[in-house]
Design an enzyme around this catalytic site. Sequence first.
Site, PDB file in Angstrom:
ATOM      1  N   HIS A   1      31.701  33.207  43.471  1.00  0.00           N
ATOM      2  CA  HIS A   1      30.870  32.121  44.000  1.00  0.00           C
ATOM      3  C   HIS A   1      31.674  30.846  44.215  1.00  0.00           C
ATOM      4  O   HIS A   1      31.238  29.970  44.958  1.00  0.00           O
ATOM      5  CB  HIS A   1      29.590  31.911  43.168  1.00  0.00           C
ATOM      6  CG  HIS A   1      29.745  31.149  41.891  1.00  0.00           C
ATOM      7  ND1 HIS A   1      29.817  31.748  40.651  1.00  0.00           N
ATOM      8  CD2 HIS A   1      29.795  29.814  41.653  1.00  0.00           C
ATOM      9  CE1 HIS A   1      29.900  30.823  39.718  1.00  0.00           C
ATOM     10  NE2 HIS A   1      29.899  29.639  40.289  1.00  0.00           N
TER      11      HIS A   1
ATOM     12  N   ASP B   1      31.823  38.620  39.142  1.00  0.00           N
ATOM     13  CA  ASP B   1      31.950  37.329  39.834  1.00  0.00           C
ATOM     14  C   ASP B   1      33.400  36.833  39.849  1.00  0.00           C
ATOM     15  O   ASP B   1      33.749  35.884  39.156  1.00  0.00           O
ATOM     16  CB  ASP B   1      31.021  36.305  39.155  1.00  0.00           C
ATOM     17  CG  ASP B   1      30.737  35.107  40.039  1.00  0.00           C
ATOM     18  OD1 ASP B   1      31.472  34.909  41.031  1.00  0.00           O
ATOM     19  OD2 ASP B   1      29.801  34.358  39.731  1.00  0.00           O
TER      20      ASP B   1
ATOM     21  N   SER C   1      32.873  27.169  35.960  1.00  0.00           N
ATOM     22  CA  SER C   1      32.907  28.423  36.704  1.00  0.00           C
ATOM     23  C   SER C   1      34.336  28.735  37.088  1.00  0.00           C
ATOM     24  O   SER C   1      35.043  27.879  37.620  1.00  0.00           O
ATOM     25  CB  SER C   1      32.065  28.317  37.970  1.00  0.00           C
ATOM     26  OG  SER C   1      30.757  28.688  37.701  1.00  0.00           O
TER      27      SER C   1
HETATM   28  N1  ARG Z   1      24.543  29.857  37.811  1.00  0.00           N
HETATM   29  C1  ARG Z   1      25.918  29.834  38.210  1.00  0.00           C
HETATM   30  C2  ARG Z   1      26.358  28.392  38.472  1.00  0.00           C
HETATM   31  O1  ARG Z   1      25.665  27.506  38.112  1.00  0.00           O
HETATM   32  C3  ARG Z   1      26.179  30.708  39.386  1.00  0.00           C
HETATM   33  C4  ARG Z   1      25.642  30.221  40.701  1.00  0.00           C
HETATM   34  C5  ARG Z   1      25.975  31.093  41.874  1.00  0.00           C
HETATM   35  N2  ARG Z   1      25.231  32.331  41.883  1.00  0.00           N
HETATM   36  C6  ARG Z   1      23.977  32.490  42.433  1.00  0.00           C
HETATM   37  N3  ARG Z   1      23.376  33.661  42.352  1.00  0.00           N
HETATM   38  N4  ARG Z   1      23.330  31.514  43.049  1.00  0.00           N
HETATM   39  O2  ARG Z   1      27.139  28.022  39.305  1.00  0.00           O
HETATM   40  N1  GLU Z   2      27.929  28.662  37.442  1.00  0.00           N
HETATM   41  C1  GLU Z   2      28.309  27.379  36.911  1.00  0.00           C
HETATM   42  C2  GLU Z   2      29.447  26.720  37.673  1.00  0.00           C
HETATM   43  O1  GLU Z   2      29.575  26.853  38.850  1.00  0.00           O
HETATM   44  C3  GLU Z   2      28.635  27.551  35.476  1.00  0.00           C
HETATM   45  C4  GLU Z   2      27.368  27.741  34.796  1.00  0.00           C
HETATM   46  C5  GLU Z   2      27.062  26.581  33.902  1.00  0.00           C
HETATM   47  O2  GLU Z   2      26.457  25.601  34.327  1.00  0.00           O
HETATM   48  O3  GLU Z   2      27.474  26.710  32.736  1.00  0.00           O
HETATM   49  O4  GLU Z   2      30.187  25.943  37.171  1.00  0.00           O
END
Ligand code: ARG
Ligand code: GLU
Length: 659
Positions: A83, A205, A595
């Site tokens: 991502h 990921d 991330s």
């Molecule tokens: N929750 C993760 C973050 O905050 C991954 C976001 C990307 N993935 C998704 N399915 N939208 O960045």
């Molecule tokens: N998916 C999040 C990021 O892009 C990390 C998840 C979180 O907030 O810990 O940094």
Amino acid sequence: MKRILLTLFSLLLLAPATADEGMWLPSLISHRIGDMRAKGFRLTADDIYSVNKASMKDAVVLFDGGCTGELVSAEGLLLTNHHCGYDAIQSHSTLEHDYLTRGFWARSRDEELPNKNLNVRFLVRMEEVTDRMAAGETADEIVRKAEAEGKGYKAAVEQMYYGNQQFLFLYEQFDDVRLVAAPPSSIGKFGGDTDNWIWPRHTGDFSVFRVYAGPDNKPAAYSPDNVPYRPRRHFTVSTRGVGEGDFTMIYGFPGNTQQYILSDVVKYIAETSDPMKIAIRTGRLDIIAEAQESDPALRIYYAAKHATIANAWKKWQGEVLGINRLGTYDKKLRTEARFAEATGDAEVLEELRKEFARALPYYYTRELLAETLLTLAYGYAEEEKADPLFAKREPTERALYRQAFGEYAARNNLLPAIPEIEAGIGQYGSPEAYADHIFGLAVNDPANGEIAALKTAVGKLHAEIVGRLGTRSLRNFNSARMNELYARYVEGLRRWAAAEKREGAMFPDANLTLRVAYGTVAGYEYADGEYHKPLTTLDGIIAKDNPAIYDYDIPQSLRDLHASKAYGRWGVEIGGRRTVPVCFLATNHTTGGNSGSPILNARGELVGINFDRTWRSTMSDIEFDPAICRNIAVDIRYVLMVIDRIGGAGYLLDEMTLR
Ligand code: ARG
Ligand code: GLU
């Protein structure tokens, strides 16, 4: 006696940075190294951060200004999340070469794909400049002097503890970063928005890039003559894997936390701000989901928009739940009362409360604007309208206009409404009817003066709010004046902690500077009897696999691999069956920006790539709960297996240092 009671009591209430809480500055990690070693870490503070010799920090980068990445070979090979590499992967994808869907595997260095506007930054060094600033030097002067050292480093002065400490950061930035490999989205984004922030998780990921430099190993703009960058340090990759209870460390760039905010602000977040934003986004997501379900072309068109809106939407729901579950507001109130008693500075809290009460209507309205009127385009380009898809999109776009105006009108109850909008609603009879009118102009007559006037009016209110708050940042629930008061309050908190021999216990809020977090691989019991194991496997992917559900439709090659069990060196024995580890949980304190961060074992070897938290731990930005707060990482063995067996790119493993 009273003092002793008070001390014990406040220790219980404050108890900051116990357990695995904290995001620590690498240059000050010597303060934590004793605790880290007690928890199993085998290396030294110098191994983590050193200016004089190569250290782990030389293998960690800020990736694309908002994620983290790590170097895994002597030839500039870099791992981050799928991502995080998404924009780059997407930008190279066409109908014939759909790398998002099918994955991308460069077969040789020649096939690695350059990316405009993608850079990585290594931290060269950081140094405290609080004294220099106290002596009158400005941040700009310090930055200019540092950059004048030559070498092309980029400098920045960042505040810690609301400005009680200032640090100079020197970065070396590389602008030639090429895409090397990406798994198909059905692996890299497996589970999609359905599984986002969820455990158990099975997302692969990751994506692979390479940093290129000029022949002198220094940063250079893209050129075919550039060569793979030779980093001072890269991570050894552990193929031994992790188990429950193992030490873990995360080295990366967490973006933003709010550990020291006033109780009133916690209340505002949990009772006003998050619920408002969640409700508005629920409406937007419903509109978009309906369009997506009606037509496959619209499903694809709105996928990225849906994912972006849904990500914070889900996070905020977990945050509210977590704040309420922990009783963060009441705890903060009690801490504030103890603080006032112990330090005698009740005044700073009074001033903070007063200022927050003054700022709240501005802050609230600004958040409301950001979720409604500022999400609209107020015009569509001719080429966009020429796209046959546009006719299909129109009802959805119109519905989004109606929703934005409707929500703004319904919820704008703290500041006077924008006069142009009030007049428009009066003239057309309802916010929705007025939105229809504006949408019609946006489609057919975007140059119309009425559109320009509306944009100016929204912009004017926004500018006035920014002026009243004295800050452009929407990140920290504060105003310029609150920032000053927080500086005094947080300094008081630190003195108080020191007086009670809890020094070193308070970490500075995350601010996209390099940090170390440490903890252990661990499951969690969310509620009585609801225990979550910390490891998932390929069998879980197969159990979720369903060709009829987009988020769970895996590549045939993965099904075949599972059927044959020909995992080779990547197979492990778990509970008597042969499988492949996929994701794991740990107690590291992380946030957005982490991330792509390397997750390392006690020897500093790479065991996984961080990519998420559980949604019910996202209150850790405000209060960390060691019992349930968990970060989620993809197991490096799954990453290696996908590269090797799905991508057929085993040659990439040859340049890594595997152990
Ligand atoms: N929750 C993760 C973050 O905050 C991954 C976001 C990307 N993935 C998704 N399915 N939208 O960045
Ligand atoms: N998916 C999040 C990021 O892009 C990390 C998840 C979180 O907030 O810990 O940094």
